[in-house]
Motif scaffolding. Structure first.
Motif, short mmCIF file in Angstrom:
data_model
loop_
_atom_site.label_atom_id
_atom_site.label_comp_id
_atom_site.label_asym_id
_atom_site.label_seq_id
_atom_site.Cartn_x
_atom_site.Cartn_y
_atom_site.Cartn_z
N GLU A 351 0.82 -1.21 0.00
CA GLU A 351 0.00 0.00 0.00
C GLU A 351 0.85 1.26 0.00
O GLU A 351 0.40 2.33 -0.38
CB GLU A 351 -0.89 0.01 1.25
CG GLU A 351 -1.98 -1.01 1.25
CD GLU A 351 -2.96 -0.76 2.38
OE1 GLU A 351 -2.52 -0.30 3.45
OE2 GLU A 351 -4.15 -1.03 2.19
N HIS A 352 2.11 1.10 0.44
CA HIS A 352 2.97 2.29 0.50
C HIS A 352 3.24 2.87 -0.89
O HIS A 352 3.50 4.05 -1.03
CB HIS A 352 4.28 1.96 1.21
CG HIS A 352 4.11 1.82 2.70
ND1 HIS A 352 3.98 2.91 3.54
CD2 HIS A 352 4.02 0.73 3.48
CE1 HIS A 352 3.83 2.49 4.79
NE2 HIS A 352 3.84 1.16 4.78
N GLN A 353 3.17 2.02 -1.91
CA GLN A 353 3.41 2.51 -3.27
C GLN A 353 2.29 3.44 -3.74
O GLN A 353 2.43 4.16 -4.72
CB GLN A 353 3.58 1.32 -4.23
CG GLN A 353 4.28 1.70 -5.55
CD GLN A 353 4.30 0.57 -6.55
OE1 GLN A 353 4.28 -0.61 -6.17
NE2 GLN A 353 4.34 0.88 -7.83
N PHE A 358 0.53 5.02 6.05
CA PHE A 358 1.39 5.74 6.98
C PHE A 358 1.90 4.78 8.06
O PHE A 358 1.09 4.17 8.77
CB PHE A 358 0.62 6.88 7.66
CG PHE A 358 0.30 8.04 6.76
CD1 PHE A 358 -0.47 7.87 5.61
CD2 PHE A 358 0.76 9.32 7.06
CE1 PHE A 358 -0.77 8.95 4.78
CE2 PHE A 358 0.47 10.39 6.24
CZ PHE A 358 -0.29 10.21 5.09
N ASP A 359 3.21 4.65 8.19
CA ASP A 359 3.78 3.86 9.29
C ASP A 359 4.16 4.81 10.41
O ASP A 359 4.99 5.70 10.22
CB ASP A 359 5.04 3.10 8.82
CG ASP A 359 4.69 1.87 8.01
OD1 ASP A 359 3.53 1.43 8.05
OD2 ASP A 359 5.61 1.35 7.34
N ILE A 360 3.53 4.62 11.56
CA ILE A 360 3.68 5.58 12.66
C ILE A 360 4.30 4.92 13.89
O ILE A 360 3.77 3.94 14.41
CB ILE A 360 2.30 6.19 13.04
CG1 ILE A 360 1.61 6.75 11.78
CG2 ILE A 360 2.46 7.27 14.10
CD1 ILE A 360 0.15 7.14 12.00
N TYR A 406 0.22 -8.87 11.66
CA TYR A 406 -0.29 -7.78 12.49
C TYR A 406 0.69 -6.61 12.56
O TYR A 406 1.87 -6.80 12.89
CB TYR A 406 -0.53 -8.33 13.89
CG TYR A 406 -0.97 -7.35 14.94
CD1 TYR A 406 -1.95 -6.40 14.68
CD2 TYR A 406 -0.41 -7.39 16.22
CE1 TYR A 406 -2.35 -5.52 15.66
CE2 TYR A 406 -0.81 -6.53 17.22
CZ TYR A 406 -1.78 -5.59 16.93
OH TYR A 406 -2.16 -4.72 17.91
N GLU A 407 0.21 -5.42 12.20
CA GLU A 407 1.07 -4.23 12.22
C GLU A 407 0.34 -3.08 12.91
O GLU A 407 -0.37 -2.32 12.25
CB GLU A 407 1.45 -3.81 10.79
CG GLU A 407 2.33 -4.81 10.07
CD GLU A 407 2.83 -4.30 8.71
OE1 GLU A 407 2.33 -3.27 8.23
OE2 GLU A 407 3.74 -4.95 8.16
N PRO A 408 0.48 -2.92 14.22
CA PRO A 408 -0.27 -1.87 14.92
C PRO A 408 0.14 -0.45 14.53
O PRO A 408 -0.49 0.51 14.96
CB PRO A 408 0.05 -2.14 16.40
CG PRO A 408 1.29 -2.92 16.40
CD PRO A 408 1.31 -3.72 15.13
N TYR A 409 1.18 -0.34 13.69
CA TYR A 409 1.70 0.98 13.31
C TYR A 409 1.32 1.40 11.89
O TYR A 409 1.60 2.51 11.47
CB TYR A 409 3.23 0.97 13.42
CG TYR A 409 3.85 -0.21 12.71
CD1 TYR A 409 4.09 -0.18 11.34
CD2 TYR A 409 4.14 -1.39 13.41
CE1 TYR A 409 4.62 -1.28 10.68
CE2 TYR A 409 4.68 -2.50 12.75
CZ TYR A 409 4.90 -2.43 11.39
OH TYR A 409 5.41 -3.52 10.74
N HIS A 410 0.71 0.49 11.10
CA HIS A 410 0.43 0.78 9.70
C HIS A 410 -1.02 1.26 9.53
O HIS A 410 -1.94 0.48 9.76
CB HIS A 410 0.70 -0.48 8.86
CG HIS A 410 0.42 -0.33 7.39
ND1 HIS A 410 1.40 -0.36 6.43
CD2 HIS A 410 -0.75 -0.19 6.71
CE1 HIS A 410 0.86 -0.22 5.23
NE2 HIS A 410 -0.46 -0.13 5.38
N PHE A 411 -1.18 2.51 9.15
CA PHE A 411 -2.51 3.08 8.98
C PHE A 411 -2.72 3.46 7.52
O PHE A 411 -1.89 4.10 6.90
CB PHE A 411 -2.72 4.30 9.90
CG PHE A 411 -2.81 3.88 11.34
CD1 PHE A 411 -4.04 3.58 11.91
CD2 PHE A 411 -1.66 3.70 12.10
CE1 PHE A 411 -4.13 3.13 13.22
CE2 PHE A 411 -1.73 3.24 13.41
CZ PHE A 411 -2.97 2.96 13.97
ZN ZN Z 1 3.44 0.07 6.48
#
Ligand code: ZN
Length: 443
Positions: A351-353, A358-360, A406-411
């Motif tokens: 999705e970053h492409q 947003f990775d926070i 699981y990525e609690p930082y990826h919005f």
């Molecule tokens: Zn990410």
């Protein structure tokens, strides 16, 4: 930054001696610990006296004992290699790394800077991984030497593996083949005192801290011999013009040449909200960035958070490919098992492409990991990001629907309307489109 104070004076020295790292001898000790060398003529008094009685000349001259250890917990800089056997977790504000040592006990480490104040006023500051106790207090004022940690030194026992499906290679090393002809090597070994069948390389070397192979999973992998299950080969369509609501995953990909239009440099907008940007060269979708700024300002107004750390937003196909290649170089079977959700997306599936992800992290916790779920900031984000058009994209209980760990930082920015709907229904984007990820064509 959280300060962990060790105020105990000479009892600290006892600990130092026990852990075998006290180059400076204790003086004026109150405790008669048998292992401790104490100047005999120093009287036991209620108040520790840092200076020995003048009539006694100790040999060698004792250095002063520790007066105070002040530890500031930090995340390791990017160039510090975090050992693979370190399990990352958050306790209170402290980022702890835990593992089982060779004796079977749980060992704990924290990264940071330790200021040691000796009783003669001398101050030393050292950075590194430190041994900490259950209360997250630093035990020793010497950082651990990673090379000599005793976790899970593997002892290859070399007995024959009698489990069905494994074939003998050589020297007690066994293997089986899974999808695409990938060989998985196994050996009978003891790691950290735990005997079992362990993953190894061709030569039978088991990584320190390795966990025993999951035999049930091995069995499943063996059964995948016919169809290639490499994530890169998963059935997919190519997306032409993704929007904020477009599903992007292993089945819905972006072309290598795709670069989104209308992105803005995040660095030009940093002054508009209280957060820190990791990389000044970061670009983001303009609308998504506006909502991100709105979210950060709301978090500040409602909770006083000014600690968000924006790690990455837009990532090109080629950067994603570098990340992927790095993963595969460490683990050639990466992305070949549907039972293991992926942590780094295959190029074209990130999705970053799109500029919408947003990775926070936080200023205290810049290293992205599942442990971030426990920070006050991330708990707030998980509950409130929908108000600003963001969704927590890769949830723990949806790993097999998204195919991503699981990525609690990826919005992911999807717009306010859809974000509210997904949040209230507790469904992920794949469920919304009724399209859980598929590794193979089922038609
Ligand atoms: Zn990410």
């Amino acid at each position: 930054m959280k300060n962990l104070f060790l105020t105990a004076v000479c009892s600290t020295a006892v600990l130092l001696l026990i852990s075998g790292v006290a180059p400076k001898a204790a003086s004026g000790s109150l405790d008669a610990a048998p292992t401790q060398s104490v100047t005999p003529s120093v009287a036991l008094s209620a108040t520790p006296t840092p200076v020995p009685t003048p009539t006694v000349v100790p040999t060698p001259t004792p250095a002063p004992c520790v007066r105070e250890m002040n530890f500031i917990s930090e995340d390791p800089p990017e160039d510090v290699l975090i050992p693979k056997y370190y399990n990352s977790l958050l306790e209170g504000d402290v980022h702890i790394y835990a593992f089982t040592d060779a004796s079977g006990k749980v060992a704990r480490r924290a990264y940071g800077s330790l200021e040691t104040v000796w009783s003669d006023g001398e101050t030393e500051v050292v950075s590194g991984f430190f041994e900490v106790d259950e209360d997250c207090k630093v035990i020793s004022n010497t950082p651990v030497e990673l090379e000599s940690e005793t976790y899970g030194e593997a002892v290859v026992l070399g007995e024959s593996i009698t489990v069905k499906g494994y074939k003998r290679a050589a020297n007690g090393v066994y293997y089986f083949k899974s999808a695409g002809g990938i060989k998985h090597y196994r050996v009978y070994a003891s790691v950290g005192g735990v005997e079992g069948i362990y993953p190894c390389d061709k030569e039978g070397n088991v990584e320190r801290g390795a966990l025993a192979a999951d035999l049930e999973q091995d069995k499943l992998l063996m059964s995948y011999q016919v169809i290639s299950l490499f994530v890169g080969d998963a059935p997919h369509v190519m997306l032409t013009a993704p929007t904020k609501t477009t599903l992007i995953n292993m089945n819905n990909r972006l072309e290598a040449s795709y670069v989104p239009q209308g992105m803005v440099a995040v660095s030009k907008h940093v002054h508009r909200a209280p957060f820190t940007l990791r990389n000044n060269g970061t670009y983001a979708n303009a609308e998504a960035l506006e909502c991100f700024l709105e979210m950060v300002n709301a978090a500040y107004a409602e909770k006083g958070f000014d600690t968000f750390y924006l790690c990455s937003v837009y990532r090109s196909y080629s950067t994603q490919k570098e990340l992927w290649d790095y993963r595969v170089s460490n683990n050639p079977s990466y992305g070949t098992n549907p039972l293991v959700p992926i942590g780094s997306a295959y190029p074209g599936t990130s999705e970053h492409q799109s500029g919408f992800a947003f990775d926070i992290g936080t200023l205290k916790h810049k290293v992205l990991g599942s442990y971030l779920a426990n920070t006050a900031e991330h708990k707030w984000l998980a509950e409130n990001s929908w108000r600003f058009g963001f969704i927590l994209r890769y949830q723990k209980d949806k790993e097999y629907i998204t195919g991503i760990k699981y990525e609690p930082y990826h919005f992911r920015y999807v717009g306010k309307e859809l974000a509210e709907y997904l949040y209230s229904e507790n469904i992920c984007l794949e469920e919304y489109y009724d399209a859980p990820v598929r590794w193979v064509n089922v038609e």
